[in-house]
Design a protein around this motif. Structure first.
Motif, PDB file in Angstrom:
ATOM      1  N   HIS A  50       0.821  -1.201   0.000  1.00 18.62           N
ATOM      2  CA  HIS A  50       0.000   0.000   0.000  1.00 18.62           C
ATOM      3  C   HIS A  50       0.859   1.256   0.000  1.00 18.62           C
ATOM      4  O   HIS A  50       0.578   2.221  -0.705  1.00 18.62           O
ATOM      5  CB  HIS A  50      -0.921   0.012   1.213  1.00 18.62           C
ATOM      6  CG  HIS A  50      -2.197  -0.741   0.992  1.00 18.62           C
ATOM      7  ND1 HIS A  50      -2.985  -1.186   2.039  1.00 18.62           N
ATOM      8  CD2 HIS A  50      -2.832  -1.141  -0.132  1.00 18.62           C
ATOM      9  CE1 HIS A  50      -4.042  -1.811   1.557  1.00 18.62           C
ATOM     10  NE2 HIS A  50      -3.957  -1.804   0.248  1.00 18.62           N
ATOM     11  N   ILE A  51       1.925   1.242   0.805  1.00 19.92           N
ATOM     12  CA  ILE A  51       2.780   2.424   0.914  1.00 19.92           C
ATOM     13  C   ILE A  51       3.362   2.805  -0.445  1.00 19.92           C
ATOM     14  O   ILE A  51       3.446   3.988  -0.799  1.00 19.92           O
ATOM     15  CB  ILE A  51       3.908   2.195   1.940  1.00 19.92           C
ATOM     16  CG1 ILE A  51       3.328   2.117   3.357  1.00 19.92           C
ATOM     17  CG2 ILE A  51       4.957   3.301   1.861  1.00 19.92           C
ATOM     18  CD1 ILE A  51       4.341   1.732   4.413  1.00 19.92           C
ATOM     19  N   ILE A  52       3.759   1.816  -1.242  1.00 19.10           N
ATOM     20  CA  ILE A  52       4.384   2.129  -2.534  1.00 19.10           C
ATOM     21  C   ILE A  52       3.383   2.122  -3.678  1.00 19.10           C
ATOM     22  O   ILE A  52       3.766   2.230  -4.846  1.00 19.10           O
ATOM     23  CB  ILE A  52       5.543   1.142  -2.836  1.00 19.10           C
ATOM     24  CG1 ILE A  52       5.024  -0.290  -2.932  1.00 19.10           C
ATOM     25  CG2 ILE A  52       6.637   1.286  -1.798  1.00 19.10           C
ATOM     26  CD1 ILE A  52       6.098  -1.295  -3.346  1.00 19.10           C
ATOM     27  N   GLY A  53       2.093   2.003  -3.351  1.00 20.55           N
ATOM     28  CA  GLY A  53       1.066   2.161  -4.374  1.00 20.55           C
ATOM     29  C   GLY A  53       0.743   0.919  -5.176  1.00 20.55           C
ATOM     30  O   GLY A  53       0.054   1.009  -6.203  1.00 20.55           O
ATOM     31  N   ARG A  54       1.171  -0.247  -4.746  1.00 21.81           N
ATOM     32  CA  ARG A  54       0.860  -1.485  -5.471  1.00 21.81           C
ATOM     33  C   ARG A  54      -0.438  -2.077  -4.932  1.00 21.81           C
ATOM     34  O   ARG A  54      -0.434  -3.057  -4.181  1.00 21.81           O
ATOM     35  CB  ARG A  54       2.023  -2.468  -5.358  1.00 21.81           C
ATOM     36  CG  ARG A  54       3.312  -1.921  -5.951  1.00 21.81           C
ATOM     37  CD  ARG A  54       4.374  -2.979  -6.067  1.00 21.81           C
ATOM     38  NE  ARG A  54       5.570  -2.456  -6.684  1.00 21.81           N
ATOM     39  CZ  ARG A  54       6.398  -3.155  -7.449  1.00 21.81           C
ATOM     40  NH1 ARG A  54       6.132  -4.429  -7.706  1.00 21.81           N
ATOM     41  NH2 ARG A  54       7.476  -2.601  -7.965  1.00 21.81           N
ATOM     42  N   VAL A  55      -1.531  -1.434  -5.312  1.00 20.63           N
ATOM     43  CA  VAL A  55      -2.831  -1.770  -4.731  1.00 20.63           C
ATOM     44  C   VAL A  55      -3.265  -3.177  -5.109  1.00 20.63           C
ATOM     45  O   VAL A  55      -3.798  -3.925  -4.284  1.00 20.63           O
ATOM     46  CB  VAL A  55      -3.878  -0.727  -5.168  1.00 20.63           C
ATOM     47  CG1 VAL A  55      -5.258  -1.090  -4.624  1.00 20.63           C
ATOM     48  CG2 VAL A  55      -3.474   0.658  -4.676  1.00 20.63           C
ATOM     49  N   GLU A  56      -3.067  -3.556  -6.369  1.00 17.21           N
ATOM     50  CA  GLU A  56      -3.504  -4.886  -6.797  1.00 17.21           C
ATOM     51  C   GLU A  56      -2.703  -5.979  -6.099  1.00 17.21           C
ATOM     52  O   GLU A  56      -3.247  -7.024  -5.716  1.00 17.21           O
ATOM     53  CB  GLU A  56      -3.377  -5.009  -8.323  1.00 17.21           C
ATOM     54  CG  GLU A  56      -4.282  -4.050  -9.091  1.00 17.21           C
ATOM     55  CD  GLU A  56      -5.743  -4.214  -8.707  1.00 17.21           C
ATOM     56  OE1 GLU A  56      -6.167  -5.360  -8.445  1.00 17.21           O
ATOM     57  OE2 GLU A  56      -6.463  -3.202  -8.654  1.00 17.21           O
ATOM     58  N   GLU A  57      -1.398  -5.765  -5.929  1.00 19.60           N
ATOM     59  CA  GLU A  57      -0.597  -6.756  -5.215  1.00 19.60           C
ATOM     60  C   GLU A  57      -1.045  -6.847  -3.760  1.00 19.60           C
ATOM     61  O   GLU A  57      -1.086  -7.937  -3.169  1.00 19.60           O
ATOM     62  CB  GLU A  57       0.883  -6.397  -5.293  1.00 19.60           C
ATOM     63  CG  GLU A  57       1.472  -6.584  -6.692  1.00 19.60           C
ATOM     64  CD  GLU A  57       2.969  -6.335  -6.726  1.00 19.60           C
ATOM     65  OE1 GLU A  57       3.637  -6.588  -5.694  1.00 19.60           O
ATOM     66  OE2 GLU A  57       3.468  -5.893  -7.781  1.00 19.60           O
ATOM     67  N   ALA A  58      -1.390  -5.676  -3.161  1.00 28.61           N
ATOM     68  CA  ALA A  58      -1.894  -5.692  -1.791  1.00 28.61           C
ATOM     69  C   ALA A  58      -3.168  -6.530  -1.701  1.00 28.61           C
ATOM     70  O   ALA A  58      -3.363  -7.302  -0.752  1.00 28.61           O
ATOM     71  CB  ALA A  58      -2.154  -4.269  -1.310  1.00 28.61           C
ATOM     72  N   ALA A  59      -4.033  -6.392  -2.708  1.00 32.12           N
ATOM     73  CA  ALA A  59      -5.268  -7.171  -2.725  1.00 32.12           C
ATOM     74  C   ALA A  59      -4.972  -8.664  -2.818  1.00 32.12           C
ATOM     75  O   ALA A  59      -5.644  -9.490  -2.179  1.00 32.12           O
ATOM     76  CB  ALA A  59      -6.150  -6.732  -3.881  1.00 32.12           C
ATOM     77  N   ASP A  60      -3.969  -9.033  -3.610  1.00 29.02           N
ATOM     78  CA  ASP A  60      -3.600 -10.442  -3.718  1.00 29.02           C
ATOM     79  C   ASP A  60      -3.121 -10.984  -2.375  1.00 29.02           C
ATOM     80  O   ASP A  60      -3.485 -12.098  -1.970  1.00 29.02           O
ATOM     81  CB  ASP A  60      -2.500 -10.618  -4.773  1.00 29.02           C
ATOM     82  CG  ASP A  60      -3.032 -10.401  -6.185  1.00 29.02           C
ATOM     83  OD1 ASP A  60      -4.258 -10.473  -6.379  1.00 29.02           O
ATOM     84  OD2 ASP A  60      -2.200 -10.148  -7.081  1.00 29.02           O
ATOM     85  N   HIS A  61      -2.286 -10.215  -1.693  1.00 28.60           N
ATOM     86  CA  HIS A  61      -1.809 -10.654  -0.382  1.00 28.60           C
ATOM     87  C   HIS A  61      -2.974 -10.803   0.589  1.00 28.60           C
ATOM     88  O   HIS A  61      -3.031 -11.755   1.378  1.00 28.60           O
ATOM     89  CB  HIS A  61      -0.794  -9.663   0.182  1.00 28.60           C
ATOM     90  CG  HIS A  61       0.462  -9.543  -0.632  1.00 28.60           C
ATOM     91  ND1 HIS A  61       1.160 -10.638  -1.083  1.00 28.60           N
ATOM     92  CD2 HIS A  61       1.158  -8.442  -1.072  1.00 28.60           C
ATOM     93  CE1 HIS A  61       2.224 -10.229  -1.765  1.00 28.60           C
ATOM     94  NE2 HIS A  61       2.238  -8.902  -1.770  1.00 28.60           N
ATOM     95  N   LEU A  62      -3.898  -9.868   0.548  1.00 27.40           N
ATOM     96  CA  LEU A  62      -5.061  -9.923   1.437  1.00 27.40           C
ATOM     97  C   LEU A  62      -5.887 -11.187   1.207  1.00 27.40           C
ATOM     98  O   LEU A  62      -6.385 -11.805   2.145  1.00 27.40           O
ATOM     99  CB  LEU A  62      -5.950  -8.692   1.221  1.00 27.40           C
ATOM    100  CG  LEU A  62      -5.632  -7.439   2.025  1.00 27.40           C
ATOM    101  CD1 LEU A  62      -6.471  -6.272   1.524  1.00 27.40           C
ATOM    102  CD2 LEU A  62      -5.906  -7.678   3.506  1.00 27.40           C
ATOM    103  N   SER A  63      -6.045 -11.529  -0.054  1.00 32.49           N
ATOM    104  CA  SER A  63      -6.912 -12.662  -0.380  1.00 32.49           C
ATOM    105  C   SER A  63      -6.379 -13.977   0.178  1.00 32.49           C
ATOM    106  O   SER A  63      -7.127 -14.949   0.339  1.00 32.49           O
ATOM    107  CB  SER A  63      -7.086 -12.778  -1.896  1.00 32.49           C
ATOM    108  OG  SER A  63      -5.845 -13.127  -2.520  1.00 32.49           O
ATOM    109  N   GLY A  64      -5.076 -14.035   0.475  1.00 32.04           N
ATOM    110  CA  GLY A  64      -4.507 -15.260   0.997  1.00 32.04           C
ATOM    111  C   GLY A  64      -4.581 -15.407   2.499  1.00 32.04           C
ATOM    112  O   GLY A  64      -4.217 -16.446   3.052  1.00 32.04           O
ATOM    113  N   ILE A  65      -5.065 -14.377   3.206  1.00 29.39           N
ATOM    114  CA  ILE A  65      -5.140 -14.448   4.660  1.00 29.39           C
ATOM    115  C   ILE A  65      -6.315 -15.319   5.071  1.00 29.39           C
ATOM    116  O   ILE A  65      -7.432 -15.152   4.586  1.00 29.39           O
ATOM    117  CB  ILE A  65      -5.267 -13.031   5.259  1.00 29.39           C
ATOM    118  CG1 ILE A  65      -3.987 -12.228   4.982  1.00 29.39           C
ATOM    119  CG2 ILE A  65      -5.539 -13.093   6.757  1.00 29.39           C
ATOM    120  CD1 ILE A  65      -4.031 -10.799   5.486  1.00 29.39           C
TER     121      ILE A  65
END
Length: 594
Positions: A50-65
């Motif tokens: 999120h800090i570096i603006g990679r919103v889609e990658e952040a969403a991918d990480h979230l989906s694995g929790i």
């Protein structure tokens, strides 16, 4: 796990290492997260992405929790944060509506909702959410928490209240510096830059934006919730540097949260797609609110007034009783009104100002022909934008040429004398009111508008009216204009609970004019009853008082009040006091009243 934890803790202060490098290092270290700490790794990756603006990658990480894990229980907040960074504000509200309303979760929800409202240009509502988080932080004695809440509050109030912004800055800088929050310090710089701009201190504002940009650059942060470049576009556009604003807006549109592309492009005069954002309400309303931000920094100048209007271009007489009754009858069908729905009972409570009281609501109808429903609707917009204490508009409608509105009934009563505390309260509320630019309502320099402002002068002093109108024209022409109330004083159209102002009501038909008109009229009404100018001006902020304009307008408003006094039954009290005051200060005007 211990090695990862050391690296996480070592990079916790955002200024220690470039954010992109830190994110890539963590990704390389944990690979595809698995094992008992997998959700912890993913949570840290979400934060850095999120800090570096990679919103889609952040969403991918979230989906694995894992939803059932302890970290997964708070994944709802991660999803809401992701929605916020995709400018999907309706999803933010939906997700936070299902969040726990106790403890830290309640505060996290308020913070996310605050940012959602801020990015929708609903600044006063955003400030309320951030104030709730700030209060909770102070109760918990949590300095880091307080540091973040306070800087977020600054980002909300900076758009409409420069004085409050500047008053909060010292504490915000102290806390964010102590907590090692360089992003917080950059946001403090941005808030101060916006406040300085509204006070006309443009060089100081430019230096502060440059400092904020340097801080963000050193951090390697991008796609911030409020990028410094957005404010730069705003300042350039408001200062007439359209080409520079357009260049920055085009460049920013490639690397920012989706919301800032249409907002900054609209400020720069470029095509702007507001339809692409999931606003809290609708694209047209959002476009209007964000356009008002630019308009506030481009205060229009009062043109020559219609001093030659001797035929009452805008009619000001009373509305016939039959039409008033018809409007009330129509309003009684509104489900928003909680008073008597029997017409005879409602008419029995009808006041001289066209108000029928209910329990928690009132009906307002037109009693004089120049009163407009648009003024009531504009009043509601201003209340929502600034947090001015005023009744909410609950419903409205028309019947033939007449209109009605159902408004919130505020606590408090009308004041019979002006205490210094009441004057200060009123001064602060007027300062908030004047933070808004002229809207689409009637401006003082519109054809016929001066005759409306001058009340009974045209009919009770017809021979002197041309000279009175010329005096007002000379005093107002060339002054900056803002939104004004147009008809308020401590002892008129204001409600109080003791010395606390609970609401401003019944704004005048003239909605935009030089702001010192409001202060001059308030003093003209209240000084005969014991008020002094000082407390009102202190509450307003002495730095914002145009003393030359006030000195020119106060005698003219005294004259207007003197002319009105006999019709109000005040000739022997307020009128006599004003006559003595004019005799001492402007005897030439006193002859016009006679």
């Amino acid at each position: 796990m211990l090695d990862v934890a050391r690296r996480v803790r070592g990079g916790w202060r955002r200024g220690d290492v470039n954010a992109e490098d830190r994110y890539q290092a963590l990704r390389g270290l944990v690979g595809e997260p698995d094992g008992p700490f997998a959700d912890y790794y993913r949570h840290e990756l979400v934060d850095r992405a999120h800090i570096i603006g990679r919103v889609e990658e952040a969403a991918d990480h979230l989906s694995g929790i894992e939803p059932a894990s302890l970290i997964g229980a708070s994944a709802r907040f991660g999803l809401a944060d992701n929605a916020l960074r995709r400018s999907d504000y309706r999803s933010v509200v939906q997700l936070m509506g299902g969040a726990s309303q106790t403890g830290p979760d309640q505060v996290r929800a308020a913070d996310l909702l605050g940012h959602a409202h801020l990015q929708n240009a609903r600044f006063a509502e955003a400030a309320q959410f951030f104030e709730a988080t700030l209060q909770a932080a102070r109760q918990a004695n949590a300095p880091l928490w307080e540091a973040r809440a306070l800087r977020h509050l600054l980002l909300a109030v900076m758009w409409y209240d420069p004085d409050q912004t500047l008053s909060l800055l010292a504490r915000a800088r102290e806390l964010n510096s102590s907590a090692g929050e360089p992003i917080g310090l950059a946001q403090c710089d941005m808030a101060e830059a916006m406040a300085r701009t509204q006070r006309g201190e443009h060089r100081a504002a430019s230096r502060l934006l440059e400092a904020a940009a340097r801080r963000f650059g050193e951090l390697g942060a991008s796609r911030e919730l409020l990028p410094v470049e957005a404010l730069q576009v705003l300042l350039d556009a408001s200062g007439g540097r359209t080409a520079q604003a357009a260049r920055t807006a085009r460049r920013l549109g490639e690397d920012c949260l989706p919301v800032w592309a249409p907002v900054t492009r609209s400020w720069a005069g470029l095509d702007a797609d507001f339809e692409s954002i999931e606003w809290l309400d609708d694209p047209d309303s959002a476009r209007h609110r964000w356009s008002q931000v630019l308009a506030r920094l481009r205060a229009p100048i009062c043109r020559p007034l219609d001093a030659g209007d001797r035929s009452a271009l805008i009619l000001t007489g009373r509305v016939p009783d039959a039409l008033v009754e018809a409007a009330i009858g129509s309003a009684l069908a509104s489900l928003a009104f909680d008073g008597p729905h029997d017409l005879a009972a409602a008419l029995a409570t009808l006041g001289t100002e066209g108000v029928v009281p209910g329990v928690r609501t009132v009906i307002k109808v037109r009693r004089r022909r120049h009163e407009r429903l648009e003024t009531v609707r504009n009043f509601e917009e201003l209340r929502a934008a600034t947090g001015v204490r005023a009744p909410r508009l609950l419903d409205a409608g028309t019947t033939g040429e007449e209109w009605w509105a159902v408004l919130e009934r505020l606590p408090g009563v009308a004041a019979d004398h002006p205490t210094p505390a009441r004057q200060r309260e009123l001064g602060h509320q007027l300062r908030l009111w004047h933070s808004q630019p002229p809207g689409e309502g009637q401006c003082l320099d519109d054809p016929g508008a001066l005759g409306v402002l001058l009340g009974w002068a045209r009919t009770t002093a017809p021979d002197a009216y041309p000279a009175i109108a010329e005096h007002f024209d000379a005093a107002c022409q060339g002054l900056p204009m803002t939104a004004i109330h147009g008809d308020v004083a401590v002892c008129h159209n204001a409600l109080f609970d003791g010395d606390v102002l609970t609401g401003l009501i019944d704004p005048g038909a003239t909605e935009a004019a030089p702001p010192m008109l409001d202060l001059a009229w308030s003093l003209a009404v209240d000084m005969p009853r014991g008020a002094e100018p000082g407390p009102l001006l202190d509450g307003y902020g002495q730095d914002a008082v145009d003393q030359d304009a006030l000195n020119a307008l106060l005698p003219l408003m005294m004259l207007r009040r003197l002319i009105d006094a006999p019709s109000l039954g005040l000739a022997g009290s307020d009128g006599a006091w004003i006559a003595r005051w004019l005799h001492d200060h402007r005897p030439d005007l006193l002859t016009l009243a006679r």
